[in-house]
Every structure is written in structure tokens, then in C-alpha cells.
Scaffold this motif. Structure first.
Motif, PDB file in Angstrom:
ATOM      1  N   PRO A   2       9.071 -12.775  -2.129  1.00  0.00           N
ATOM      2  CA  PRO A   2       7.806 -11.877  -2.003  1.00  0.00           C
ATOM      3  C   PRO A   2       8.166 -10.574  -1.226  1.00  0.00           C
ATOM      4  O   PRO A   2       9.173 -10.517  -0.575  1.00  0.00           O
ATOM      5  CB  PRO A   2       6.917 -12.814  -1.186  1.00  0.00           C
ATOM      6  CG  PRO A   2       7.841 -13.715  -0.264  1.00  0.00           C
ATOM      7  CD  PRO A   2       9.055 -13.793  -1.631  1.00  0.00           C
ATOM      8  N   LYS A   3       7.335  -9.602  -1.216  1.00  0.00           N
ATOM      9  CA  LYS A   3       7.456  -8.483  -1.013  1.00  0.00           C
ATOM     10  C   LYS A   3       7.148  -8.268   0.683  1.00  0.00           C
ATOM     11  O   LYS A   3       6.270  -9.145   0.758  1.00  0.00           O
ATOM     12  CB  LYS A   3       6.692  -7.153  -1.758  1.00  0.00           C
ATOM     13  CG  LYS A   3       7.443  -6.681  -2.924  1.00  0.00           C
ATOM     14  CD  LYS A   3       6.640  -5.467  -3.486  1.00  0.00           C
ATOM     15  CE  LYS A   3       7.481  -4.988  -4.650  1.00  0.00           C
ATOM     16  NZ  LYS A   3       6.731  -3.688  -5.402  1.00  0.00           N
ATOM     17  N   PRO A   4       7.497  -7.567   1.455  1.00  0.00           N
ATOM     18  CA  PRO A   4       6.951  -7.590   2.862  1.00  0.00           C
ATOM     19  C   PRO A   4       5.447  -7.070   2.959  1.00  0.00           C
ATOM     20  O   PRO A   4       5.264  -6.311   2.028  1.00  0.00           O
ATOM     21  CB  PRO A   4       7.717  -6.530   3.400  1.00  0.00           C
ATOM     22  CG  PRO A   4       8.392  -5.852   2.523  1.00  0.00           C
ATOM     23  CD  PRO A   4       8.683  -6.478   1.336  1.00  0.00           C
ATOM     24  N   VAL A   5       4.773  -7.675   3.948  1.00  0.00           N
ATOM     25  CA  VAL A   5       3.365  -7.210   4.053  1.00  0.00           C
ATOM     26  C   VAL A   5       3.448  -5.748   4.993  1.00  0.00           C
ATOM     27  O   VAL A   5       3.884  -5.904   6.077  1.00  0.00           O
ATOM     28  CB  VAL A   5       2.657  -8.332   4.735  1.00  0.00           C
ATOM     29  CG1 VAL A   5       1.246  -7.689   5.191  1.00  0.00           C
ATOM     30  CG2 VAL A   5       2.722  -9.425   3.801  1.00  0.00           C
ATOM     31  N   ILE A   6       2.931  -4.912   4.258  1.00  0.00           N
ATOM     32  CA  ILE A   6       2.890  -3.566   4.945  1.00  0.00           C
ATOM     33  C   ILE A   6       1.501  -3.438   5.610  1.00  0.00           C
ATOM     34  O   ILE A   6       0.599  -3.275   4.979  1.00  0.00           O
ATOM     35  CB  ILE A   6       3.232  -2.334   4.238  1.00  0.00           C
ATOM     36  CG1 ILE A   6       4.683  -2.738   3.359  1.00  0.00           C
ATOM     37  CG2 ILE A   6       3.369  -1.003   4.810  1.00  0.00           C
ATOM     38  CD1 ILE A   6       5.021  -1.610   2.449  1.00  0.00           C
ATOM     39  N   ARG A   7       1.578  -3.229   7.031  1.00  0.00           N
ATOM     40  CA  ARG A   7       0.306  -2.784   7.876  1.00  0.00           C
ATOM     41  C   ARG A   7      -0.190  -1.389   7.587  1.00  0.00           C
ATOM     42  O   ARG A   7       0.727  -0.592   7.660  1.00  0.00           O
ATOM     43  CB  ARG A   7       0.500  -3.358   9.131  1.00  0.00           C
ATOM     44  CG  ARG A   7       0.815  -4.582   9.382  1.00  0.00           C
ATOM     45  CD  ARG A   7       1.066  -5.005  10.826  1.00  0.00           C
ATOM     46  NE  ARG A   7       1.905  -4.388  11.338  1.00  0.00           N
ATOM     47  CZ  ARG A   7       1.706  -3.419  12.623  1.00  0.00           C
ATOM     48  NH1 ARG A   7       0.926  -3.643  13.375  1.00  0.00           N
ATOM     49  NH2 ARG A   7       2.841  -2.729  12.864  1.00  0.00           N
ATOM     50  N   LEU A   8      -1.312  -1.177   7.235  1.00  0.00           N
ATOM     51  CA  LEU A   8      -1.839   0.187   6.697  1.00  0.00           C
ATOM     52  C   LEU A   8      -2.711   0.739   7.916  1.00  0.00           C
ATOM     53  O   LEU A   8      -3.501   0.172   8.739  1.00  0.00           O
ATOM     54  CB  LEU A   8      -2.492   0.161   5.540  1.00  0.00           C
ATOM     55  CG  LEU A   8      -1.619  -0.164   4.432  1.00  0.00           C
ATOM     56  CD1 LEU A   8      -2.606  -0.460   3.201  1.00  0.00           C
ATOM     57  CD2 LEU A   8      -0.519   0.603   4.011  1.00  0.00           C
TER      58      LEU A   8
END
Length: 241
Positions: A2-8
Motif C-alpha cells: 500500500p502507498k503511504p497515507v499523505i496528510r493534506l
């Protein structure tokens, strides 16, 4: 994998205008405060010649027949700094601000290096920069891409620094030649000029936002560049007279 979760900063912003949040997560702060270390990685990941081949083999063993470049880079770790041996995906998920700091500093070091001398840990920092650039939300906050930063202020929430500069710089031309501009421009240019001027006229010590401090510097740099271009153009004109 899975791709990392990027906080926006603003999840509702249009794609291509979304920026990663630069504030560290609680997990990242815990690592720093307690001086915790990540597990020691295999020796192969700490060597320039073996890191990516080892990553590729590991991904294939996980069932990924043809790993992408981004996936291979995502297996690498950072063998330096305050998050010793942190995997690249963990950094993207937990402290983009620190990634930005390392990459911006690295690029500055590269621009100043003399001859063929290598910057310390250059290979892993190069890979970290490439990995960061593979995520648009992270790429947009790097100093090299400052023109793509999102202004984020009222009325211009999704405009980039570059777009705000372009609107701001058209203000005099619009006053001189209003018929050259359409109704939308006649409305937006004065508003943009007023919004930008607010930051230029505010002492930097009174600005609490790092983003707006950088915007202020960006606009002043653009104004200086314009003065230099104008002087050079004038000198050429005088030379040909």
C-alpha cells in the motif's frame, strides 16, 4: 504494497493543488522526544550498489512480479538524522516537513559543491528526493517547486504563488489599458493586488505562517528579478541607439 497515507493541508483542493501537511504526527514526535530508533535494516539497504536490487527482490518475494520504481524506492530507509533508519513511506506519512528540510538542504549543497566531490550520503538523499517527487502532494512543497506552492488565502484558495504573482504584476497594466482586459480579469487583478500587497506591507516579524513568510520572500524575489531584467533591457536599448 500500500502507498503511504499523505496528510493534506486542504483535502478539498483540486488535484494538482493539494499540499502535504508539514506538521509532524504524534508518532513522529514520540520518536524524536524519546530518541527511539527504527530496526536496523539489512546491510544491502545501506549500500548504494545493492539497495535497489535488494528492494526489488524483496518486493518480488511479496508477490509483486514487476515492482515500479516508486515501490522500490519505498523499500529504502534513511540511515541518518533524527529518524535513524526510518523507511521512506513512514517519512511521507509522518513528517513531510522533515523530508522537505533534508531535500531542500541537499539540493542547496549540490548547487554549492565544487568539482567532482560528492555530498555526504548523496546517493540516499538523491533517492529520497526522487521518492518525494513521485507524490505530487509532496513535490509541490519542495523549495525547487516553490512557484507551485498554493497561496491558500481567502478568494484565492487554490491559486499558486506563480499565479498570484502574475495577477499582481498585471495591476499597473490594467490601470493603464483597462480595455485590454476582460471583466473577470478586471475583477480578479485588483483583488489579487490588494491581497498580495497586504503581505508585502506586513513586517515579516508579524507574520506567523511559514507559508506566507515564504510567499512574501517569493514576491520580493520576483520583483527584484523584474528590476534586473528591466535594467538589462534598458542598457541594450541605449547601446543600440
Amino acid at each position: 504494497m500500500p502507498k503511504p497515507v499523505i496528510r493534506l493541508q486542504n483535502p478539498n483542493a483540486p488535484l494538482g493543488r493539494q499540499q502535504a501537511l508539514l506538521v509532524a504526527t504524534n508518532e513522529a514526535r514520540a520518536y524524536r522526544d524519546r530518541r527511539m530508533n527504527f530496526p536496523l535494516p539489512p546491510d544491502q539497504l545501506l549500500n548504494e550498489s545493492t539497495a535497489l536490487p535488494h528492494a526489488q527482490r524483496a518486493l518480488r518475494a511479496e508477490g509483486i512480479a514487476v515492482p515500479s520504481r516508486q515501490q522500490c524506492l519505498g523499500k529504502l530507509v534513511l540511515p541518518l538524522g533524527q529518524y535513524l533508519n526510518a523507511p521512506f513511506p513512514w517519512l511521507v506519512s509522518n513528517d513531510v516537513g522533515y523530508m522537505k528540510y533534508l531535500i531542500d538542504k541537499h539540493r542547496e549543497e549540490l548547487s554549492k559543491k565544487l568539482g567532482k566531490a560528492k555530498v555526504q550520503n548523496q546517493w540516499i538523499k538523491d533517492h529520497l528526493a526522487e521518492y518525494a517527487e513521485s507524490f505530487p502532494e509532496v513535490s509541490i512543497v519542495l523549495e525547487a517547486n516553490i512557484h507551485r506552492y498554493v497561496y491558500g488565502q481567502k478568494g484565492f484558495e487554490n491559486h499558486t504563488f506563480q499565479e498570484m504573482w502574475e495577477l499582481y504584476s498585471l495591476y499597473s497594466a490594467q490601470n493603464d489599458r483597462p480595455d485590454d482586459f476582460n471583466m473577470s480579469q478586471r475583477d480578479s487583478i485588483p483583488k489579487a493586488y490588494s491581497s498580495v500587497s497586504q503581505w508585502l506591507n506586513t513586517p515579516v516579524t508579524h507574520i506567523t505562517s511559514v507559508q506566507m513568510k515564504r510567499f512574501r520572500t517569493y514576491i520580493y524575489d520576483k520583483k527584484s528579478q523584474n528590476v534586473i531584467i528591466y535594467i538589462c533591457y534598458t542598457d541594450v536599448e541605449l547601446f543600440h541607439q
